[in-house]
Design a protein around this motif. Structure first.
Motif: not given
Length: 230
Positions: A21-23, A98-100, A122-134, A136-140
């Motif tokens: 859903k987030i993706e 998601f990773g792409n 409601e996140l800053n870009p650094q945290v947003f990027t980090s959480w997307l990576t997290v 994507a890893n969990l989804r895989n």
């Protein structure tokens, strides 16, 4: 042992469904805000909008590969009826992983655009990027049936300093456990689907497996009392 296997399987299913859903939301937000801000519906395939040329070329190669392999009706329709080399951004994001999506986001040259996209959650870009990576890893891991319930994850999520939404006291949590990732999922869902019953799904799952050691997942004793979990 079978109990742990069944619990882990059901937990992976819940996590995968919610991350999906987030993706879906991130696909739409990335494409649409980019089109609005840049005034170009083909921006994802234009080098001038990206900071690192090599990264852009790698992304474009992935886009070309995914488009060539896609059997989606809207892609077939584009091939047959349009002369442009690439479809618009909202079509392209649909065929990417998601990773792409995260790779594209992190390479956007415009600080303003990256901030606008992250601001939606409601996140800053650094945290947003980090959480997307997290995520994507969990989804895989969920996709490939990797054990998640008591895993120590390698990725260490960035910590938001200021959020307008309710967050948590992380001083008593292990950020390498899946429990911390549940809070990240819950945070995203609060932006895209406030009525989502993710909390209830997790509570119900735990109630069906009362012998599971929740501390192995990273749960604190008073986890239900956390405001983000209400």
């Amino acid at each position: 042992m079978m109990m742990l296997y069944r619990f882990d399987k059901k937990l992976r299913i819940v996590l995968f469904n919610e991350i999906e859903k987030i993706e879906v939301a991130i696909r739409s937000i990335l494409a649409n805000i980019g089109c609005q801000e840049l005034g170009n519906k083909y921006w994802i395939t234009k080098a001038e909008y990206f900071a690192n040329t090599n990264k852009f070329r790698q992304t474009l190669a992935v886009i070309e590969k995914e488009l060539a392999a896609s059997k989606e009706n809207y892609i077939e329709n584009f091939r047959q009826n349009y002369i442009e080399d690439y479809p618009p951004a909202w079509m392209i994001t649909e065929v990417l992983s998601f990773g792409n999506l995260n790779y594209i986001y992190s390479n956007i040259a415009s600080n303003r655009l990256r901030k606008l996209i992250a601001d939606y959650f409601e996140l800053n870009p650094q945290v947003f990027t980090s959480w997307l990576t997290v995520l994507a890893n969990l989804r895989n891991m969920c996709c490939h049936h990797a054990q998640v319930w008591n895993r120590d994850f390698m990725l260490n999520p960035a910590e938001p300093r200021k959020v307008s939404k309710i967050w948590i006291d992380t001083s008593k949590l292990d950020k390498k456990k899946v429990f911390y990732r549940l809070f990240i999922i819950r945070f995203f869902l609060s932006a895209i689907s406030p009525s989502n019953n993710f909390n209830g799904k997790i509570a119900e799952l735990l109630s069906k497996f009362p012998l599971i050691d929740i501390t192995a997942i990273g749960f604190c004793k008073d986890w239900k009392d956390e405001s983000l979990w209400q």
